[in-house]
Design a protein around this motif. Sequence first.
Motif, PDB file in Angstrom:
ATOM      1  N   CYS A 420       0.823  -1.209   0.000  1.00  0.00           N
ATOM      2  CA  CYS A 420       0.000   0.000   0.000  1.00  0.00           C
ATOM      3  C   CYS A 420       0.860   1.265   0.000  1.00  0.00           C
ATOM      4  CB  CYS A 420      -0.970   0.000   1.184  1.00  0.00           C
ATOM      5  SG  CYS A 420      -0.204  -0.126   2.810  1.00  0.00           S
ATOM      6  N   HIS A 421       2.177   1.115  -0.186  1.00  0.00           N
ATOM      7  CA  HIS A 421       3.051   2.282  -0.246  1.00  0.00           C
ATOM      8  C   HIS A 421       3.123   2.820  -1.671  1.00  0.00           C
ATOM      9  CE1 HIS A 421       5.479  -1.125  -1.509  1.00  0.00           C
ATOM     10  NE2 HIS A 421       6.392  -0.295  -2.013  1.00  0.00           N
ATOM     11  N   GLN A 422       3.676   4.021  -1.808  1.00  0.00           N
ATOM     12  CA  GLN A 422       3.850   4.635  -3.107  1.00  0.00           C
ATOM     13  C   GLN A 422       5.320   4.608  -3.508  1.00  0.00           C
ATOM     14  OE1 GLN A 422       2.100   8.552  -2.845  1.00  0.00           O
ATOM     15  NE2 GLN A 422       0.040   7.759  -2.461  1.00  0.00           N
ATOM     16  N   GLN A 423       5.573   4.889  -4.786  1.00  0.00           N
ATOM     17  CA  GLN A 423       6.950   4.875  -5.271  1.00  0.00           C
ATOM     18  C   GLN A 423       7.800   5.870  -4.497  1.00  0.00           C
ATOM     19  OE1 GLN A 423       7.247   5.305  -9.480  1.00  0.00           O
ATOM     20  NE2 GLN A 423       9.417   4.801  -9.549  1.00  0.00           N
ATOM     21  N   GLY A 424       8.992   5.423  -4.134  1.00  0.00           N
ATOM     22  CA  GLY A 424       9.900   6.257  -3.358  1.00  0.00           C
ATOM     23  C   GLY A 424       9.745   6.112  -1.856  1.00  0.00           C
ATOM     24  N   GLU A 425       8.782   5.301  -1.415  1.00  0.00           N
ATOM     25  CA  GLU A 425       8.565   5.072   0.019  1.00  0.00           C
ATOM     26  C   GLU A 425       9.038   3.677   0.406  1.00  0.00           C
ATOM     27  OE1 GLU A 425       4.535   7.729   0.803  1.00  0.00           O
ATOM     28  OE2 GLU A 425       4.334   5.579   0.444  1.00  0.00           O
ATOM     29  N   TRP A 426       9.323   3.507   1.705  1.00  0.00           N
ATOM     30  CA  TRP A 426       9.641   2.177   2.213  1.00  0.00           C
ATOM     31  C   TRP A 426       8.417   1.288   2.061  1.00  0.00           C
ATOM     32  CZ3 TRP A 426      14.579   2.109   2.606  1.00  0.00           C
ATOM     33  CH2 TRP A 426      15.287   3.187   3.113  1.00  0.00           C
ATOM     34  N   PRO A 427       8.600   0.026   1.673  1.00  0.00           N
ATOM     35  CA  PRO A 427       7.450  -0.870   1.515  1.00  0.00           C
ATOM     36  C   PRO A 427       6.641  -1.031   2.801  1.00  0.00           C
ATOM     37  CG  PRO A 427       9.378  -1.799   0.443  1.00  0.00           C
ATOM     38  CD  PRO A 427       9.855  -0.598   1.222  1.00  0.00           C
ATOM     39  N   VAL A 428       5.332  -1.019   2.642  1.00  0.00           N
ATOM     40  CA  VAL A 428       4.395  -1.229   3.758  1.00  0.00           C
ATOM     41  C   VAL A 428       3.296  -2.166   3.258  1.00  0.00           C
ATOM     42  CG1 VAL A 428       2.701  -0.165   5.317  1.00  0.00           C
ATOM     43  CG2 VAL A 428       4.850   1.021   4.794  1.00  0.00           C
ATOM     44  N   GLY A 429       2.909  -3.121   4.083  1.00  0.00           N
ATOM     45  CA  GLY A 429       1.865  -4.063   3.714  1.00  0.00           C
ATOM     46  C   GLY A 429       0.554  -3.784   4.429  1.00  0.00           C
ATOM     47  N   LEU A 430      -0.538  -3.947   3.706  1.00  0.00           N
ATOM     48  CA  LEU A 430      -1.881  -3.887   4.281  1.00  0.00           C
ATOM     49  C   LEU A 430      -2.398  -5.310   4.379  1.00  0.00           C
ATOM     50  CD1 LEU A 430      -4.527  -2.282   5.031  1.00  0.00           C
ATOM     51  CD2 LEU A 430      -5.126  -2.480   2.589  1.00  0.00           C
ATOM     52  N   MET A 431      -2.846  -5.720   5.564  1.00  0.00           N
ATOM     53  CA  MET A 431      -3.339  -7.083   5.760  1.00  0.00           C
ATOM     54  C   MET A 431      -4.861  -7.088   5.845  1.00  0.00           C
ATOM     55  SD  MET A 431      -2.104 -10.072   8.413  1.00  0.00           S
ATOM     56  CE  MET A 431      -2.685  -9.319   9.949  1.00  0.00           C
ATOM     57  N   LEU A 432      -5.476  -7.901   4.983  1.00  0.00           N
ATOM     58  CA  LEU A 432      -6.915  -8.178   5.019  1.00  0.00           C
ATOM     59  C   LEU A 432      -7.078  -9.586   5.573  1.00  0.00           C
ATOM     60  CD1 LEU A 432      -6.480  -6.041   2.661  1.00  0.00           C
ATOM     61  CD2 LEU A 432      -8.599  -6.920   1.706  1.00  0.00           C
ATOM     62  N   TRP A 433      -7.936  -9.761   6.569  1.00  0.00           N
ATOM     63  CA  TRP A 433      -8.008 -11.081   7.188  1.00  0.00           C
ATOM     64  C   TRP A 433      -9.379 -11.366   7.786  1.00  0.00           C
ATOM     65  CZ3 TRP A 433      -8.449 -11.298  12.682  1.00  0.00           C
ATOM     66  CH2 TRP A 433      -8.229 -10.066  13.344  1.00  0.00           C
ATOM     67  N   HIS A 434      -9.586 -12.665   8.051  1.00  0.00           N
ATOM     68  CA  HIS A 434     -10.823 -13.109   8.698  1.00  0.00           C
ATOM     69  C   HIS A 434     -10.587 -14.528   9.222  1.00  0.00           C
ATOM     70  CE1 HIS A 434     -15.079 -13.291   9.650  1.00  0.00           C
ATOM     71  NE2 HIS A 434     -15.216 -12.042   9.223  1.00  0.00           N
ATOM     72  N   THR A 435     -11.636 -15.144   9.688  1.00  0.00           N
ATOM     73  CA  THR A 435     -11.555 -16.487  10.253  1.00  0.00           C
ATOM     74  C   THR A 435     -11.513 -17.537   9.146  1.00  0.00           C
ATOM     75  OG1 THR A 435     -13.963 -16.450  10.464  1.00  0.00           O
ATOM     76  CG2 THR A 435     -12.692 -15.852  12.420  1.00  0.00           C
ATOM     77  N   ALA A 436     -11.490 -18.808   9.529  1.00  0.00           N
ATOM     78  CA  ALA A 436     -11.342 -19.911   8.577  1.00  0.00           C
ATOM     79  C   ALA A 436     -12.433 -19.912   7.509  1.00  0.00           C
ATOM     80  CB  ALA A 436     -11.354 -21.247   9.320  1.00  0.00           C
ATOM     81  N   LEU A 437     -12.002 -20.277   6.280  1.00  0.00           N
ATOM     82  CA  LEU A 437     -12.875 -20.509   5.137  1.00  0.00           C
ATOM     83  C   LEU A 437     -13.564 -19.252   4.612  1.00  0.00           C
ATOM     84  CD1 LEU A 437     -14.379 -23.959   6.199  1.00  0.00           C
ATOM     85  CD2 LEU A 437     -12.397 -23.501   4.734  1.00  0.00           C
ATOM     86  N   HIS A 438     -12.998 -18.085   4.948  1.00  0.00           N
ATOM     87  CA  HIS A 438     -13.421 -16.835   4.326  1.00  0.00           C
ATOM     88  C   HIS A 438     -12.436 -16.445   3.221  1.00  0.00           C
ATOM     89  CE1 HIS A 438     -15.991 -16.533   7.882  1.00  0.00           C
ATOM     90  NE2 HIS A 438     -16.645 -15.571   7.280  1.00  0.00           N
ATOM     91  N   ASP A 439     -11.736 -17.419   2.683  1.00  0.00           N
ATOM     92  CA  ASP A 439     -10.667 -17.154   1.719  1.00  0.00           C
ATOM     93  C   ASP A 439     -11.162 -16.393   0.492  1.00  0.00           C
ATOM     94  OD1 ASP A 439      -8.253 -19.328   2.595  1.00  0.00           O
ATOM     95  OD2 ASP A 439     -10.263 -19.821   3.244  1.00  0.00           O
ATOM     96  N   ASP A 440     -12.251 -16.833  -0.091  1.00  0.00           N
ATOM     97  CA  ASP A 440     -12.725 -16.204  -1.320  1.00  0.00           C
ATOM     98  C   ASP A 440     -13.113 -14.752  -1.077  1.00  0.00           C
ATOM     99  OD1 ASP A 440     -12.323 -18.736  -2.230  1.00  0.00           O
ATOM    100  OD2 ASP A 440     -14.362 -19.072  -2.937  1.00  0.00           O
ATOM    101  N   THR A 441     -13.750 -14.496   0.058  1.00  0.00           N
ATOM    102  CA  THR A 441     -14.133 -13.121   0.387  1.00  0.00           C
ATOM    103  C   THR A 441     -12.906 -12.241   0.551  1.00  0.00           C
ATOM    104  OG1 THR A 441     -16.186 -13.819   1.458  1.00  0.00           O
ATOM    105  CG2 THR A 441     -15.299 -11.682   2.094  1.00  0.00           C
ATOM    106  N   VAL A 442     -11.915 -12.723   1.286  1.00  0.00           N
ATOM    107  CA  VAL A 442     -10.687 -11.953   1.496  1.00  0.00           C
ATOM    108  C   VAL A 442      -9.991 -11.668   0.166  1.00  0.00           C
ATOM    109  CG1 VAL A 442      -8.332 -12.115   2.431  1.00  0.00           C
ATOM    110  CG2 VAL A 442     -10.304 -12.631   3.885  1.00  0.00           C
ATOM    111  N   LEU A 443      -9.936 -12.665  -0.701  1.00  0.00           N
ATOM    112  CA  LEU A 443      -9.289 -12.469  -2.003  1.00  0.00           C
ATOM    113  C   LEU A 443     -10.060 -11.469  -2.863  1.00  0.00           C
ATOM    114  CD1 LEU A 443      -8.222 -16.147  -2.775  1.00  0.00           C
ATOM    115  CD2 LEU A 443      -6.674 -14.201  -2.449  1.00  0.00           C
ATOM    116  N   HIS A 444     -11.377 -11.540  -2.865  1.00  0.00           N
ATOM    117  CA  HIS A 444     -12.159 -10.605  -3.682  1.00  0.00           C
ATOM    118  C   HIS A 444     -12.064  -9.186  -3.162  1.00  0.00           C
ATOM    119  CE1 HIS A 444     -13.808 -13.197  -6.691  1.00  0.00           C
ATOM    120  NE2 HIS A 444     -14.163 -14.076  -5.776  1.00  0.00           N
ATOM    121  N   ILE A 445     -12.091  -9.021  -1.858  1.00  0.00           N
ATOM    122  CA  ILE A 445     -11.891  -7.677  -1.306  1.00  0.00           C
ATOM    123  C   ILE A 445     -10.486  -7.192  -1.641  1.00  0.00           C
ATOM    124  CG2 ILE A 445     -11.775  -6.328   0.818  1.00  0.00           C
ATOM    125  CD1 ILE A 445     -13.917  -8.218   1.972  1.00  0.00           C
ATOM    126  N   GLY A 446      -9.515  -8.100  -1.602  1.00  0.00           N
ATOM    127  CA  GLY A 446      -8.152  -7.742  -1.969  1.00  0.00           C
ATOM    128  C   GLY A 446      -8.056  -7.229  -3.394  1.00  0.00           C
TER     129      GLY A 446
END
Length: 456
Positions: A420-446
């Motif tokens: 979620c960082h921009q060019q010229g910035e140190w890398p930063v990660g945004l984590m999207l998460w939930h409980t078990a078997l919400h994989d498809d939802t997390v991927l689609h929101i991603g």
Amino acid sequence: MMNDLDTTRQLVQRGQSSASAEMERSIASAQSSACAHAFTRTMFEEARHHAAQPAVARLPLAGLAVSVKDLFDIEGQPTPAGSVALAHAPVARQDAPAVTRLRTAGAVLIGRSNMVEFAFSGVGTNPHFGTPAAWDGRFGALPGPALVPGGSSSGAAISVATGAAFIGLGSDTGGSLRIPAALNGLVGFKSTARLVPTAGMVPLSPTLDTVGALTRSVRDAVLAHEVLAARRVRHNPVPLSGWRLAVPGALFLESLDSHVAHVFARTLQTLRRAGAHITEMALPETTDVLALQTGGGLTAAESYAWHRQLLSQYGPQYDPRVRSRIERGASMLAADYLDLLRTRQHWMERMQRQLANVDALLSPTVPIVAPSIASVAPARHQDAAQDAERDAEFFRTNALLLRNTSVVNLLDGCALSLPCHQQGEWPVGLMLWHTALHDDTVLHIGLRVEEALARQ
């Protein structure tokens, strides 16, 4: 910016490029200084041979390069798991299921990627085979001194970030895909653990171990997951505004360095402007994670059960920092272990109730930017006080890097880290998460979040 897997395979399948030409580019990247220490073993000639087969271009992965973390079995090769203690172990009789699925889908293995010894650290250092330096997968070289790559899938991340591989096959027990994704401007997806077989890999904690991949885009993460899990992700046309998103407080937002705090706040503003509905959630249950990690938790107990015989023979050959963490499990009684499993189950049930009314949670993947390798490397030929100071800094950094991501493993959940960082910035990660078997939802929101951030 380098093409992702999806773009490149389309070029190959339309005849605008070839698997062989793309493989030569991957090999050139693997041989570059940016990829130093990223591999423990390369397979260039074999890769060239397989990429040249006409049929491979028609398969889903189109004959493109994939790296394999050093803890997975590859037929005819030893599986050292980033250690010298397994130097005399017999070669694997067959591929791990995850490797087989990648090959069947048309992946071509370019080499075994370096890793933290036995996958027991989030920092990414390895005293036996060297430590690869962080590299921004979206924008290229990072300025200043060499930075830690994150672990334990360190080489997997660098292979993808530098262009040596399109997929880095890795594992995630407490964040080992998502931490290096965050520190190198990549995408790392930790699926619900049960969806991908863990057979044919050196375990760290069988209760928490998850097999997954590092990629350059979320759509590549979807494709990699479909191959590894042998399932199709259910597509969902809901826009970003149609999802219920929340930012958990408590543990996840503590001790953020100023850059991570700034980029995370800006990211939330960008997503809200794109229509996202984001609420705040206290989620005090996350602070209970500390009780689940007392005495090293499940990871120490389960790793010691696997390593105790090996330690009795080859203990001095282990990285001392890894060995000390494994040996914490020696003092855990069977009754304590069973109590820990019960406590975890009750905590998971409480968390599931709390999260029932949201579709995904948003948090920084890690609370800090990557520190320099020099700041956490063992102090050699110095006095005991300096050694102790450097070790203390290593373990402090390791705890911070693992803090947010390990919650998801203990929850038996799924999580996606995307840059979620921009060019010229140190890398930063945004984590999207939930409980078990919400994989498809997390991927689609991603996918929707990635689109919104690309427009900023």
